[in-house]
Scaffold this motif. Structure first.
Motif, PDB file in Angstrom:
ATOM      1  N   GLU A 167      -5.623   2.478  -2.426  1.00 58.25           N
ATOM      2  CA  GLU A 167      -5.619   1.747  -3.696  1.00 58.25           C
ATOM      3  C   GLU A 167      -5.717   2.725  -4.863  1.00 58.25           C
ATOM      4  OE1 GLU A 167      -8.025  -1.746  -3.718  1.00 58.25           O
ATOM      5  OE2 GLU A 167      -7.344  -2.273  -5.720  1.00 58.25           O
TER       6      GLU A 167
ATOM      7  N   LEU B 108      -2.188   4.081  -5.054  1.00 60.31           N
ATOM      8  CA  LEU B 108      -1.183   3.160  -5.569  1.00 60.31           C
ATOM      9  C   LEU B 108      -1.279   3.005  -7.078  1.00 60.31           C
ATOM     10  CD1 LEU B 108      -0.878   0.288  -2.979  1.00 60.31           C
ATOM     11  CD2 LEU B 108       0.523   2.298  -3.307  1.00 60.31           C
ATOM     12  N   ALA B 109      -2.407   3.444  -7.655  1.00 63.57           N
ATOM     13  CA  ALA B 109      -2.531   3.366  -9.104  1.00 63.57           C
ATOM     14  C   ALA B 109      -1.640   4.398  -9.786  1.00 63.57           C
ATOM     15  CB  ALA B 109      -3.983   3.569  -9.521  1.00 63.57           C
TER      16      ALA B 109
ATOM     17  N   ARG C  76       3.604  -1.885   1.255  1.00 62.60           N
ATOM     18  CA  ARG C  76       3.018  -2.194  -0.046  1.00 62.60           C
ATOM     19  C   ARG C  76       2.179  -3.460  -0.007  1.00 62.60           C
ATOM     20  NH1 ARG C  76       6.367  -3.518  -5.320  1.00 62.60           N
ATOM     21  NH2 ARG C  76       5.097  -5.340  -5.679  1.00 62.60           N
TER      22      ARG C  76
ATOM     23  N   LEU D  45      -2.449  -4.049   0.925  1.00 60.90           N
ATOM     24  CA  LEU D  45      -3.323  -4.753  -0.013  1.00 60.90           C
ATOM     25  C   LEU D  45      -3.947  -6.006   0.588  1.00 60.90           C
ATOM     26  CD1 LEU D  45      -1.322  -4.344  -3.289  1.00 60.90           C
ATOM     27  CD2 LEU D  45      -3.423  -3.213  -2.624  1.00 60.90           C
TER      28      LEU D  45
ATOM     29  N   SER E 298       9.136  -8.844  -4.451  1.00 61.12           N
ATOM     30  CA  SER E 298       9.742  -7.671  -5.107  1.00 61.12           C
ATOM     31  C   SER E 298       8.862  -6.451  -4.905  1.00 61.12           C
ATOM     32  CB  SER E 298       9.895  -7.927  -6.583  1.00 61.12           C
ATOM     33  OG  SER E 298       8.653  -8.264  -7.147  1.00 61.12           O
TER      34      SER E 298
ATOM     35  N   THR F  61     -10.447  -8.493  -9.652  1.00 57.81           N
ATOM     36  CA  THR F  61      -9.645  -7.421  -9.061  1.00 57.81           C
ATOM     37  C   THR F  61      -8.153  -7.729  -9.161  1.00 57.81           C
ATOM     38  OG1 THR F  61     -11.453  -6.869  -7.583  1.00 57.81           O
ATOM     39  CG2 THR F  61      -9.296  -6.077  -6.972  1.00 57.81           C
TER      40      THR F  61
ATOM     41  N   ARG G 202      -5.399  -5.303 -10.890  1.00 56.18           N
ATOM     42  CA  ARG G 202      -4.239  -4.806 -10.151  1.00 56.18           C
ATOM     43  C   ARG G 202      -2.942  -5.127 -10.877  1.00 56.18           C
ATOM     44  NH1 ARG G 202      -5.659  -6.333  -3.892  1.00 56.18           N
ATOM     45  NH2 ARG G 202      -6.982  -4.545  -3.458  1.00 56.18           N
TER      46      ARG G 202
ATOM     47  N   ILE H 215      -2.039  -2.675 -13.779  1.00 63.28           N
ATOM     48  CA  ILE H 215      -1.469  -1.349 -13.520  1.00 63.28           C
ATOM     49  C   ILE H 215      -0.358  -1.398 -12.478  1.00 63.28           C
ATOM     50  CG2 ILE H 215      -3.449   0.004 -14.223  1.00 63.28           C
ATOM     51  CD1 ILE H 215      -4.290   0.048 -11.315  1.00 63.28           C
TER      52      ILE H 215
ATOM     53  N   ILE I 122       0.057  -2.591  -9.527  1.00 61.67           N
ATOM     54  CA  ILE I 122      -0.076  -2.575  -8.063  1.00 61.67           C
ATOM     55  C   ILE I 122       0.499  -3.877  -7.521  1.00 61.67           C
ATOM     56  CG2 ILE I 122      -1.712  -2.624  -6.148  1.00 61.67           C
ATOM     57  CD1 ILE I 122      -3.440  -0.710  -7.629  1.00 61.67           C
ATOM     58  N   THR I 123       0.231  -4.964  -8.246  1.00 61.48           N
ATOM     59  CA  THR I 123       0.934  -6.211  -7.953  1.00 61.48           C
ATOM     60  C   THR I 123       1.585  -6.680  -9.254  1.00 61.48           C
ATOM     61  OG1 THR I 123      -1.076  -7.459  -8.358  1.00 61.48           O
ATOM     62  CG2 THR I 123      -0.567  -6.942  -6.077  1.00 61.48           C
ATOM     63  N   VAL I 124       2.556  -7.556  -9.110  1.00 63.37           N
ATOM     64  CA  VAL I 124       3.295  -8.028 -10.278  1.00 63.37           C
ATOM     65  C   VAL I 124       2.913  -9.483 -10.521  1.00 63.37           C
ATOM     66  CG1 VAL I 124       5.591  -8.318 -11.240  1.00 63.37           C
ATOM     67  CG2 VAL I 124       5.153  -6.495  -9.617  1.00 63.37           C
TER      68      VAL I 124
END
Lengths: 430, 325
Positions: free
Chosen positions: A236, A239-240, A408, A412, A430, B43, B47, B50, B52-54
């Motif tokens: 994590e 991934l930032a 990905r 998570l 996506s 969280t 996320r 930034i 990490i998820t959309v």
């Protein structure tokens, strides 16, 4: 690209530095070499100090046999690889009425380990002088069941002894008989355009196994490394700043370079050793690593392709699972294509240019191993090689793409392992 | 210029709404508290900030521009789930993470050493990460977040698991960074931490934003109806008519006064009565704590039962005194 490089470098340095790498680099060839060396050593001899007894009333026969068995190398028409240490022979005469007692004594000696076996020669029934004399009966009683080598040696020795006796019987001088019985040696020369084909086949075979072994080993390492990332939860943080694709690519490159380093070390060592006299197996057969430069180049090329293909599958498996135990349940996706590939070997090895071989070698999961085999042993055309590389590269790209998506989302989501439906849904994100 | 701007972002995992319609902004040089109990969407929101998820819908702007991965070099993120490479030595690890954020090896090395000294863990530099205590590992992680001198610092539960001394050390460090002009967001389920540190807050509950704004304004919009009394002796003053409810602990009591126009006088009359029966060592009239405001807000929007469960869960936090040290 910079990030991929950073991740790959970290992975490489951290792995090279471990004691495990050092140990496996040294131990695996030692163990494998030891096995080859050891089995050649064991298979080539009946064991040190073999001791048998021969029971016969025909002293001449026993003496000849003794001579034949005690100086085996000068006397017998055995290939060099089957040379054996001399066998000590005790001669025993026996009167028919004592047969039972003699047998018991011999059996006791077998049990106590003083004897490795005894040969009982029963003379043939007397026949008229003109007629060809019938052969006596030979009964060999070994100490244990697995004494085939000893029995074969005895049979060969007896055969030549009887033949010599027969020839001499016909009035031919002993020295002439020796010449007649001299084994024929065929001097092997290389075929005009090929390397020594047997040695080449062995070398290619060794590389083939090496490729298989390293692909599996390092593919699993990629999966494990991803699981480690998940359990340590560092992904994590990563991934930032970086994309999952970069992370995966970096891992695959890093772990793969470790594999290449290891194979490189092994190959270099093997080539060095085979140039020196150390490659002589006690049996006398040399384990020459007979490789052309092109074979080595193709080896690394197809090794890299195969590794990239299977390690990206492994990466996807790693991303789906949360622990090594879970990973093991999915291992078959990694092993199955490789095993199938192995299974097709039997039909491809004898005819590497058959249409079956040509078709299979273009199927991406099989390409690395089978195309390499064809390059070394068959005559694939240039377009086939080019096509196989292109197809495999394309499928690697596809697998990496799918794997990084799974990765990905998989990284998570912790908790239970996703089922197929969920994974398919992940691919749509996506 | 807002550093972070969330516009109606929404994220749904399967059937669970993680974040529903969240909007707020974070300005330069401020500290922002993202609050809420476990599972309230803190969280998930970070996320999405930034990439990490959309978000399923809505938009994220960082540094006044729609989100692109390029700006990540200016963001430092400390995830709630801490993670470091266990086998790696501390300096290598920090340099590696610094390089991933675009630093050169030499700059990263120098900064890593400086930070380790600043946080009193210089002796850990040559060690392997797995040989360090958990608190030390957390400091390493903290340093890794800040090494590239980000303008936006996002910390998910930064103080959880730290002893009071280290928690204060990190808090002071964050306060210093704010003075330097960085924007800082941290999430926590411990409301008491926020009251001291944050300029602005957003309260989340089950993915819903239930309260947001400046800390001072929120607090001052509530009347000073809380009374804290430390006393020795008879507690019969607790029957005073202006008391709506109270929580009595060993020698001290937290009182909530009945809503009225004369709260200040009520408090004085309560004090007068208390003095008659007991010896008073402390008397304080104040606004409700953030925690109380939060519980109240949740109770407004949801059935009371849930609110009470919530309050139990939130009062039941271990090492609650970490920040008072």
């Amino acid at each position: 690209m910079h990030n991929v490089w950073l991740i790959a470098r970290r992975e490489y340095i951290e792995r090279i530095r471990t004691r495990g790498f050092l140990i496996s680099t040294i131990m695996i060839p030692l163990v494998m070499g030891g096995l080859i060396y050891g089995s050649a050593f064991l298979g080539s001899r009946t064991g040190p100090g073999t001791h048998i007894a021969v029971v016969s009333s025909d002293t001449q026969l026993v003496m000849d046999l003794q001579a034949a068995l005690q100086q085996p190398s000068t006397h017998r028409s055995q290939p060099r690889s089957a040379r054996q240490p001399p066998i000590a022979v005790d001669a025993m005469d026996v009167a028919p009425q004592n047969a039972q007692a003699t047998r018991e004594i011999l059996n006791q000696e077998l049990d106590s380990g003083d004897l490795d076996g005894y040969l009982w020669i029963t003379p043939a029934a007397a026949s008229p002088a003109n007629v060809q004399p019938a052969r006596p009966t030979f009964t060999f009683t070994p100490r244990s069941n697995n004494q085939d080598a000893l029995r074969n040696t005895l049979a060969a020795a007896l055969g030549s002894v009887l033949m010599r006796e027969h020839i001499e019987h016909r009035g031919i001088v002993a020295s002439e008989a020796d010449t007649m019985l001299q084994p024929v040696t065929i001097l092997a020369t290389r075929p005009p355009h090929r390397e020594d084909s047997r040695s080449a086949e062995v070398s290619v075979g060794i590389l083939f196994f090496l490729m298989y072994f390293v692909i599996v080993l390092y593919g699993m390492n990629v999966a494990r490394s991803i699981i480690e990332e998940k359990t340590s939860r560092i992904f994590e943080v990563m991934l930032a700043t970086i994309r999952p694709q970069e992370m995966m690519a970096g891992k695959i490159l890093g772990v793969g370079s470790v594999g290449l380093t290891q194979v490189g070390i092994w190959l270099a060592a093997a080539l060095l050793v085979s140039r020196s006299s150390m490659a002589l197996v006690p049996g006398g057969q040399s384990l020459h690593l007979d490789l052309t430069a092109a074979q080595i180049v193709y080896f690394f090329l197809y090794f890299i392709l195969g590794y990239a293909f299977y390690s990206s599958i492994a990466a996807a498996l790693g991303a789906m699972t949360n622990s090594e135990q879970e990973l093991q349940q999915l291992n078959m996706f990694l092993f199955l294509p490789l095993i199938v590939c192995f299974a097709t070997l039997m039909s491809i090895l004898p005819s590497p240019d058959s249409s079956l071989a040509r078709a299979l070698a273009l199927f991406p999961p099989f390409t690395p191993l089978l195309m390499y085999l064809r390059v070394c042993l068959g005559h694939p055309s240039v377009w086939e090689i080019a096509l196989s590389i292109a197809l495999t590269s394309a499928s690697i790209y596809a697998v990496v793409l799918i794997a990084s998506r799974i990765y990905r989302i998989g990284v998570l989501m912790y908790g239970k392992r996703p089922n197929l439906r969920e994974i398919l849904r992940w691919l749509k994100y996506s | 210029m807002p550093i972070v701007q969330l516009n109606h972002i929404r994220k749904v995992y399967d059937t669970k709404v993680a974040v529903a319609d969240l909007s707020f902004t974070i300005e330069l040089g401020t500290m922002f508290g993202l609050l809420g109990p476990n599972g309230s969407g803190k969280t998930s929101s970070i996320r999405m900030m930034i990439g990490i998820t959309v978000p399923d819908s809505g938009s994220v702007s960082l540094f006044d521009r729609p989100f692109t991965r390029k700006v990540l070099a200016r963001v430092g993120y400390l995830p709630e789930e801490r993670g470091l490479y266990k086998k790696m030595n501390v300096l290598d690890q920090l340099v590696f993470l610094g390089q991933l954020h675009g630093l050169s090896a030499s700059v990263a090395t120098a900064r890593a050493r400086r930070w380790c000294e600043r946080l009193h863990i210089a002796e850990a530099i040559p060690k392997k990460t797995e040989d360090l205590s958990k608190g030390m590992q957390q400091k390493i992680q903290f340093i890794a977040t800040l090494l590239h001198e980000p303008d936006l610092i996002l910390m998910d539960e930064p103080f959880s698991g730290l002893d009071p001394v280290n928690a204060v050390l990190l808090m002071d460090t964050l306060a210093e960074l704010r003075r330097e002009g960085k924007a800082i967001l941290f999430s926590t389920h411990r409301m008491d931490q926020v009251e001291k540190l944050c300029d602005n807050i957003a309260l989340l509950h089950r993915g819903q934003l239930i309260l947001s704004g400046s800390m001072r304004e929120i607090k001052s919009s509530y009347s000073r109806n809380r009374v804290l009394i430390h006393f020795e002796g008879d507690d019969s003053f607790l029957r005073h008519p202006s008391i709506e409810s109270h929580k009595l602990y060993n020698g001290n009591v937290e009182i909530k006064l009945r809503a009225s126009a004369t709260l200040a006088e009520d408090a004085q009359s309560l004090l007068a009565q208390a003095i008659r029966h007991a010896r008073i060592t402390r008397f304080e009239v104040m606004e409700p704590t953030l925690e109380e405001i939060f519980i109240e807000k949740v109770q407004e929007t949801l059935p009371i039962k849930n609110g009470r469960e919530l309050s139990m869960a939130m009062l039941d936090q271990p090492n609650g005194g970490a920040l008072d040290a």
